[in-house]
Write a protein that holds these residues in place. Structure first.
Motif, PDB file in Angstrom:
ATOM      1  N   UNK A 180      -0.114   4.780  -9.386  1.00  9.91           N
ATOM      2  CA  UNK A 180      -1.219   5.320  -8.119  1.00  9.91           C
ATOM      3  C   UNK A 180      -0.490   6.855  -8.255  1.00  9.91           C
ATOM      4  N   UNK A 181      -1.353   7.707  -8.307  1.00 13.08           N
ATOM      5  CA  UNK A 181      -1.105   8.864  -7.430  1.00 13.08           C
ATOM      6  C   UNK A 181      -0.127   9.486  -6.687  1.00 13.08           C
ATOM      7  N   UNK A 182       0.207  11.002  -6.576  1.00  9.65           N
ATOM      8  CA  UNK A 182       1.086  11.062  -5.366  1.00  9.65           C
ATOM      9  C   UNK A 182       0.132  11.014  -4.024  1.00  9.65           C
ATOM     10  N   UNK A 183       0.193  10.407  -2.666  1.00  7.91           N
ATOM     11  CA  UNK A 183      -0.207  10.583  -1.159  1.00  7.91           C
ATOM     12  C   UNK A 183       0.250  11.935  -0.612  1.00  7.91           C
ATOM     13  N   UNK A 184      -0.945  12.107   0.445  1.00 10.23           N
ATOM     14  CA  UNK A 184      -0.485  13.263   1.450  1.00 10.23           C
ATOM     15  C   UNK A 184      -1.551  12.715   2.501  1.00 10.23           C
ATOM     16  N   UNK A 185      -0.794  13.368   3.278  1.00  8.74           N
ATOM     17  CA  UNK A 185      -1.913  12.828   4.591  1.00  8.74           C
ATOM     18  C   UNK A 185      -3.628  13.845   4.790  1.00  8.74           C
ATOM     19  N   UNK A 186      -3.424  12.960   5.961  1.00  3.99           N
ATOM     20  CA  UNK A 186      -5.561  13.855   5.601  1.00  3.99           C
ATOM     21  C   UNK A 186      -6.236  13.124   6.343  1.00  3.99           C
ATOM     22  N   UNK A 197      -5.603 -11.021  -5.634  1.00  2.00           N
ATOM     23  CA  UNK A 197      -4.579 -10.480  -5.656  1.00  2.00           C
ATOM     24  C   UNK A 197      -3.890  -9.357  -4.856  1.00  2.00           C
ATOM     25  N   UNK A 198      -2.672  -9.891  -4.316  1.00  2.00           N
ATOM     26  CA  UNK A 198      -1.774  -9.056  -3.352  1.00  2.00           C
ATOM     27  C   UNK A 198      -2.245  -7.454  -3.635  1.00  2.00           C
ATOM     28  N   UNK A 199      -2.293  -7.754  -1.814  1.00  2.00           N
ATOM     29  CA  UNK A 199      -2.826  -6.346  -1.899  1.00  2.00           C
ATOM     30  C   UNK A 199      -1.633  -5.173  -2.264  1.00  2.00           C
ATOM     31  N   UNK A 200      -1.932  -4.136  -2.844  1.00  2.00           N
ATOM     32  CA  UNK A 200      -1.033  -2.878  -3.387  1.00  2.00           C
ATOM     33  C   UNK A 200      -1.987  -2.104  -3.645  1.00  2.00           C
ATOM     34  N   UNK A 201      -1.217  -0.355  -4.532  1.00  2.00           N
ATOM     35  CA  UNK A 201      -1.813   0.326  -4.826  1.00  2.00           C
ATOM     36  C   UNK A 201      -2.536   0.320  -5.984  1.00  2.00           C
ATOM     37  N   UNK A 202      -3.807   1.055  -6.250  1.00  2.00           N
ATOM     38  CA  UNK A 202      -4.202   1.089  -7.459  1.00  2.00           C
ATOM     39  C   UNK A 202      -3.617   1.392  -8.267  1.00  2.00           C
ATOM     40  N   UNK A 203      -4.067   0.118  -9.743  1.00  2.00           N
ATOM     41  CA  UNK A 203      -3.116   0.923 -10.364  1.00  2.00           C
ATOM     42  C   UNK A 203      -3.928   0.971 -11.827  1.00  2.00           C
ATOM     43  N   UNK A 204      -3.645   2.776 -11.803  1.00  2.00           N
ATOM     44  CA  UNK A 204      -4.952   3.372 -12.703  1.00  2.00           C
ATOM     45  C   UNK A 204      -5.466   3.060 -13.527  1.00  2.00           C
ATOM     46  N   UNK A 205      -4.239   2.665 -14.039  1.00  2.00           N
ATOM     47  CA  UNK A 205      -4.488   2.370 -15.563  1.00  2.00           C
ATOM     48  C   UNK A 205      -4.804   1.285 -16.277  1.00  2.00           C
ATOM     49  N   UNK A 206      -5.546   0.451 -15.461  1.00  2.00           N
ATOM     50  CA  UNK A 206      -5.920  -0.598 -15.397  1.00  2.00           C
ATOM     51  C   UNK A 206      -7.356  -0.761 -14.242  1.00  2.00           C
TER      52      UNK A 206
END
Length: 321
Positions: A6-12, A278-287
């Motif tokens: 995943x890409x960097x995260x920021x508060x929003x 699948x277990x919850x986790x960050x998006x894999x932007x390559x797939x």
């Protein structure tokens, strides 16, 4: 493209407010609330009371007319309470949308994989509606239909509140045609038949079954009973065990195409829900999920113009690299 999950995260904080209509007494299952604050804390159990208290103190909760709500503001059944969603970490989706057509009533847009259409979960501003409002400076942009966050493709958006109902009616009356593509592993049986020349492409299936919510409720399952879903699916190309499919959803159940592909024994490539959650986790932007809403066809109910808009299709060869 980076292979990082995943890409960097920021508060929003959401640029646009969400709202909730305060239920009538008969809709509260015997509960009673003296204040709006008490209702919010009880209704949104996943959000701590201290968070609501801070939002109220910061002026981020108000009535429809803009009047601020405080901790002691009395509960008013049927009134709308507006608030601004916040997340500690919002992931930036590194893919861009593309406007394919625009007039005074509509925008037809390509939505990339991973980008939600509207705010939800850990996404408040990283959504298609917010991006389009910024790009077009039109605050009334709204979706005319659904498209899963994980699915890419062509979407119809409305911009004129006075004609919006006419576009919603297209879907209610089945006066709009949606064509999809998907990539999945082909079953060994079909590969053998193709190799033996006992069948040839395209291969087609009519899938009709009953789809209902599963456990957890955001997933769906096929059960016995009268069919409430219908898809037409064709396998049109095969390369090194992977197949390119063309899909037409005749009905519009949640996750219908994903469930129907699974029911054929060929779940869509990179599907994190089916056949096994699948277990919850960050998006894999390559797939990204290999499901694409490739084409949208309808006659515009306002202009009378026949619209036929499509985007670039899925690349079977790219999946083999």
């Amino acid at each position: 493209m980076s292979n990082d999950p995943a890409s960097p995260t920021t508060s929003a904080i959401a640029a646009q407010p969400s709202y909730i209509v305060l239920p009538r007494e008969g809709e509260l299952a015997g509960k009673q609330y003296q204040t709006v604050f008490a209702f919010l804390v009880d209704h949104f159990k996943q959000i701590d009371a201290s968070v609501w208290r801070q939002r109220i103190n910061d002026g981020k909760v108000h009535w429809q007319n803009g009047e601020l709500i405080n901790e002691n503001t009395a509960y008013q059944a049927t009134a709308r309470v507006y608030y601004y969603r916040e997340v500690q970490a919002e992931t930036k989706v590194p893919f861009s949308e593309q406007i394919l057509f625009q007039d005074n009533d509509t925008i037809i847009v390509y939505k990339p994989h991973f980008l939600p259409v509207t705010p939800g979960g850990n996404y408040v501003n990283e959504c298609l509606v917010h991006r389009l409002r910024i790009a077009t400076q039109i605050e009334t942009v709204a979706p005319a239909h659904r498209l899963d966050k994980d699915t890419a493709g062509v979407m119809l958006m409305t911009v004129n509140p006075y004609t919006r109902h006419a576009y919603h009616q297209l879907f209610l009356d089945d006066n709009i045609t949606k064509d999809y593509q998907a990539i999945a592993k082909v079953t060994p049986e079909i590969l053998t038949q193709l190799a033996n020349n006992t069948c040839k492409l395209p291969l087609s299936w009519t899938v009709k079954n009953r789809i209902v919510a599963a456990n957890p409720s955001f997933t769906m399952q096929v059960v016995e009973g009268e069919a409430n879903s219908h898809s037409e699916i064709s396998l049109v190309a095969v390369k090194q065990g992977l197949g390119l499919f063309e899909l037409s959803p005749i009905t519009g159940k949640t996750h219908q195409l994903r469930v129907h592909m699974q029911s054929l024994g060929m779940p869509i490539l990179h599907d994190r829900f089916y056949p096994v959650l699948q277990p919850k986790g960050p998006d894999n932007f390559a797939k990204p999920l290999q499901l694409l809403a490739k084409r949208l066809r309808f006659t515009d109910p306002i202009s009378g113009i026949a619209q036929d808009v499509q985007c670039k299709g899925l690349d079977l060869s790219a999946m083999l690299v």
